[in-house]
Design a protein around this motif. Structure first.
Motif, PDB file in Angstrom:
ATOM      1  N   LEU A 186       0.826  -1.210   0.000  1.00 23.88           N
ATOM      2  CA  LEU A 186       0.000   0.000   0.000  1.00 23.88           C
ATOM      3  C   LEU A 186       0.858   1.257   0.000  1.00 23.88           C
ATOM      4  O   LEU A 186       0.545   2.233  -0.686  1.00 23.88           O
ATOM      5  CB  LEU A 186      -0.942  -0.016   1.203  1.00 23.88           C
ATOM      6  CG  LEU A 186      -2.108  -0.993   1.101  1.00 23.88           C
ATOM      7  CD1 LEU A 186      -2.831  -1.123   2.444  1.00 23.88           C
ATOM      8  CD2 LEU A 186      -3.088  -0.544   0.020  1.00 23.88           C
ATOM      9  N   ARG A 187       1.962   1.243   0.762  1.00 21.18           N
ATOM     10  CA  ARG A 187       2.839   2.410   0.768  1.00 21.18           C
ATOM     11  C   ARG A 187       3.447   2.637  -0.616  1.00 21.18           C
ATOM     12  O   ARG A 187       3.549   3.775  -1.080  1.00 21.18           O
ATOM     13  CB  ARG A 187       3.966   2.241   1.794  1.00 21.18           C
ATOM     14  CG  ARG A 187       3.571   2.245   3.259  1.00 21.18           C
ATOM     15  CD  ARG A 187       2.734   3.413   3.702  1.00 21.18           C
ATOM     16  NE  ARG A 187       3.141   4.710   3.188  1.00 21.18           N
ATOM     17  CZ  ARG A 187       2.455   5.827   3.364  1.00 21.18           C
ATOM     18  NH1 ARG A 187       1.304   5.798   4.022  1.00 21.18           N
ATOM     19  NH2 ARG A 187       2.879   6.971   2.876  1.00 21.18           N
ATOM     20  N   ARG A 188       3.824   1.569  -1.280  1.00 22.03           N
ATOM     21  CA  ARG A 188       4.363   1.716  -2.628  1.00 22.03           C
ATOM     22  C   ARG A 188       3.299   2.257  -3.579  1.00 22.03           C
ATOM     23  O   ARG A 188       3.590   3.069  -4.463  1.00 22.03           O
ATOM     24  CB  ARG A 188       4.914   0.379  -3.142  1.00 22.03           C
ATOM     25  CG  ARG A 188       6.069  -0.157  -2.320  1.00 22.03           C
ATOM     26  CD  ARG A 188       6.991  -1.041  -3.117  1.00 22.03           C
ATOM     27  NE  ARG A 188       7.846  -0.233  -4.005  1.00 22.03           N
ATOM     28  CZ  ARG A 188       8.883  -0.721  -4.675  1.00 22.03           C
ATOM     29  NH1 ARG A 188       9.208  -1.989  -4.556  1.00 22.03           N
ATOM     30  NH2 ARG A 188       9.600   0.055  -5.455  1.00 22.03           N
ATOM     31  N   SER A 189       2.071   1.808  -3.401  1.00 23.35           N
ATOM     32  CA  SER A 189       0.969   2.312  -4.232  1.00 23.35           C
ATOM     33  C   SER A 189       0.788   3.810  -4.025  1.00 23.35           C
ATOM     34  O   SER A 189       0.622   4.564  -4.992  1.00 23.35           O
ATOM     35  CB  SER A 189      -0.331   1.581  -3.892  1.00 23.35           C
ATOM     36  OG  SER A 189      -0.242   0.204  -4.167  1.00 23.35           O
ATOM     37  N   ILE A 190       0.821   4.245  -2.774  1.00 24.81           N
ATOM     38  CA  ILE A 190       0.646   5.671  -2.468  1.00 24.81           C
ATOM     39  C   ILE A 190       1.804   6.482  -3.029  1.00 24.81           C
ATOM     40  O   ILE A 190       1.610   7.545  -3.630  1.00 24.81           O
ATOM     41  CB  ILE A 190       0.512   5.876  -0.949  1.00 24.81           C
ATOM     42  CG1 ILE A 190      -0.777   5.206  -0.433  1.00 24.81           C
ATOM     43  CG2 ILE A 190       0.512   7.364  -0.589  1.00 24.81           C
ATOM     44  CD1 ILE A 190      -0.840   5.071   1.071  1.00 24.81           C
ATOM     45  N   GLU A 191       3.022   5.967  -2.864  1.00 24.18           N
ATOM     46  CA  GLU A 191       4.208   6.690  -3.339  1.00 24.18           C
ATOM     47  C   GLU A 191       4.226   6.842  -4.857  1.00 24.18           C
ATOM     48  O   GLU A 191       4.758   7.817  -5.386  1.00 24.18           O
ATOM     49  CB  GLU A 191       5.474   5.958  -2.882  1.00 24.18           C
ATOM     50  CG  GLU A 191       5.719   6.058  -1.384  1.00 24.18           C
ATOM     51  CD  GLU A 191       6.716   5.030  -0.881  1.00 24.18           C
ATOM     52  OE1 GLU A 191       7.272   4.271  -1.730  1.00 24.18           O
ATOM     53  OE2 GLU A 191       6.935   4.973   0.341  1.00 24.18           O
ATOM     54  N   THR A 192       3.634   5.895  -5.560  1.00 23.68           N
ATOM     55  CA  THR A 192       3.647   5.941  -7.024  1.00 23.68           C
ATOM     56  C   THR A 192       2.513   6.798  -7.586  1.00 23.68           C
ATOM     57  O   THR A 192       2.505   7.108  -8.775  1.00 23.68           O
ATOM     58  CB  THR A 192       3.569   4.502  -7.587  1.00 23.68           C
ATOM     59  OG1 THR A 192       4.122   4.469  -8.891  1.00 23.68           O
ATOM     60  CG2 THR A 192       2.150   3.987  -7.657  1.00 23.68           C
ATOM     61  N   LEU A 193       1.555   7.181  -6.716  1.00 25.49           N
ATOM     62  CA  LEU A 193       0.429   8.005  -7.158  1.00 25.49           C
ATOM     63  C   LEU A 193       0.822   9.473  -7.251  1.00 25.49           C
ATOM     64  O   LEU A 193       1.497  10.000  -6.371  1.00 25.49           O
ATOM     65  CB  LEU A 193      -0.740   7.874  -6.182  1.00 25.49           C
ATOM     66  CG  LEU A 193      -1.698   6.698  -6.352  1.00 25.49           C
ATOM     67  CD1 LEU A 193      -2.683   6.675  -5.195  1.00 25.49           C
ATOM     68  CD2 LEU A 193      -2.439   6.766  -7.674  1.00 25.49           C
ATOM     69  N   SER A 194       0.380  10.136  -8.285  1.00 28.27           N
ATOM     70  CA  SER A 194       0.531  11.581  -8.366  1.00 28.27           C
ATOM     71  C   SER A 194      -0.412  12.238  -7.360  1.00 28.27           C
ATOM     72  O   SER A 194      -1.381  11.617  -6.892  1.00 28.27           O
ATOM     73  CB  SER A 194       0.219  12.063  -9.775  1.00 28.27           C
ATOM     74  OG  SER A 194      -1.078  11.645 -10.177  1.00 28.27           O
ATOM     75  N   ALA A 195      -0.128  13.491  -6.999  1.00 31.26           N
ATOM     76  CA  ALA A 195      -1.008  14.207  -6.066  1.00 31.26           C
ATOM     77  C   ALA A 195      -2.410  14.289  -6.654  1.00 31.26           C
ATOM     78  O   ALA A 195      -2.596  14.640  -7.816  1.00 31.26           O
ATOM     79  CB  ALA A 195      -0.458  15.610  -5.820  1.00 31.26           C
ATOM     80  N   GLY A 196      -3.390  13.919  -5.842  1.00 30.63           N
ATOM     81  CA  GLY A 196      -4.762  13.896  -6.315  1.00 30.63           C
ATOM     82  C   GLY A 196      -5.132  12.627  -7.055  1.00 30.63           C
ATOM     83  O   GLY A 196      -6.270  12.475  -7.506  1.00 30.63           O
ATOM     84  N   GLY A 197      -4.156  11.686  -7.181  1.00 32.69           N
ATOM     85  CA  GLY A 197      -4.443  10.409  -7.834  1.00 32.69           C
ATOM     86  C   GLY A 197      -5.318   9.523  -6.963  1.00 32.69           C
ATOM     87  O   GLY A 197      -5.493   9.774  -5.761  1.00 32.69           O
ATOM     88  N   HIS A 198      -5.856   8.478  -7.552  1.00 36.31           N
ATOM     89  CA  HIS A 198      -6.827   7.634  -6.866  1.00 36.31           C
ATOM     90  C   HIS A 198      -6.321   6.201  -6.685  1.00 36.31           C
ATOM     91  O   HIS A 198      -5.745   5.623  -7.613  1.00 36.31           O
ATOM     92  CB  HIS A 198      -8.149   7.617  -7.622  1.00 36.31           C
ATOM     93  CG  HIS A 198      -8.821   8.949  -7.640  1.00 36.31           C
ATOM     94  ND1 HIS A 198      -9.270   9.551  -8.788  1.00 36.31           N
ATOM     95  CD2 HIS A 198      -9.079   9.822  -6.629  1.00 36.31           C
ATOM     96  CE1 HIS A 198      -9.806  10.724  -8.492  1.00 36.31           C
ATOM     97  NE2 HIS A 198      -9.700  10.910  -7.190  1.00 36.31           N
TER      98      HIS A 198
END
Length: 204
Positions: free
Chosen positions: A127-139
């Protein structure tokens, strides 16, 4: 303990679609609800790890300019590649997450029927990797089965509660039914509000 790779290898050795994802109304309904819950009409870059045989991949492809879908099992990757043949904006790779992870950044990450195969420590890392790979405002979208299964370390409801406790995520939506739980979280924007579809269009 994480579900071992041999479990998945055994499942796909016995059947091309071991969970009958292309056949059941349950799965079609779940996938339709997943795509309907996406807050934006379109995403430039999206990532779907654990794509299995690509049924959800096909639907996500209609909402994305570029979609990367991966699975750890070679036969599942081959099936997804066949299912998405002719969709030049879809890339299918063999990849075992979270140890392997793409270098790209994404506006959308979809985790469908994946997280309960990991123990809590590995699930948090994924989950942390998923969050880190998301752009700001990404879903970040998750959808998981709620009934007990021997190979599952938790349920969809457990995963939804885990997500709510993570920093850098704001929940936009949660759908619970007896069979699965679907969540949509937004990666926090610095100093900005969570943008629901109505707020994004200036309606709220």
């Amino acid at each position: 303990m994480n579900t071992p790779a041999t479990y998945f290898e055994g499942q796909y050795a016995d059947a091309a679609d071991p969970w009958h994802l292309a056949d059941r109304w349950y799965d079609r309904r779940k996938y339709d609800l997943t795509v309907a819950a996406l807050p934006r009409p379109r995403y430039q870059q999206a990532f779907e790890p654990g794509c299995s045989v690509g049924v959800l991949t096909n639907l996500l492809a209609t909402r994305c300019d570029q979609l990367l879908s991966t699975d750890r099992i070679a036969s599942a990757v081959a099936t997804t590649a066949r299912r998405t043949r002719g969709m030049d904006h879809v890339t299918v790779r063999q990849m075992a997450v979270p140890e392997q992870w793409p270098e790209e950044r994404f506006e959308l990450v979809v985790l469908s029927e994946l997280l309960y195969y990991f123990d809590e420590s590995t699930r948090t890392r994924l989950l942390r990797r998923s969050i880190e790979t998301l752009s700001a405002g990404g879903h970040l979208v998750t959808v998981h089965w709620n009934h007990p299964v021997a190979e599952h370390t938790c349920t969809g409801r457990d995963i939804a509660d885990h997500l709510d406790a993570l920093a850098d995520l704001n929940r936009l939506a949660r759908y619970d039914d007896p069979d699965f739980t679907l969540t949509v979280h937004e990666h926090s924007r610095e100093g900005g509000p969570v943008l629901s579809p109505a707020r994004a269009e200036g309606l709220a």
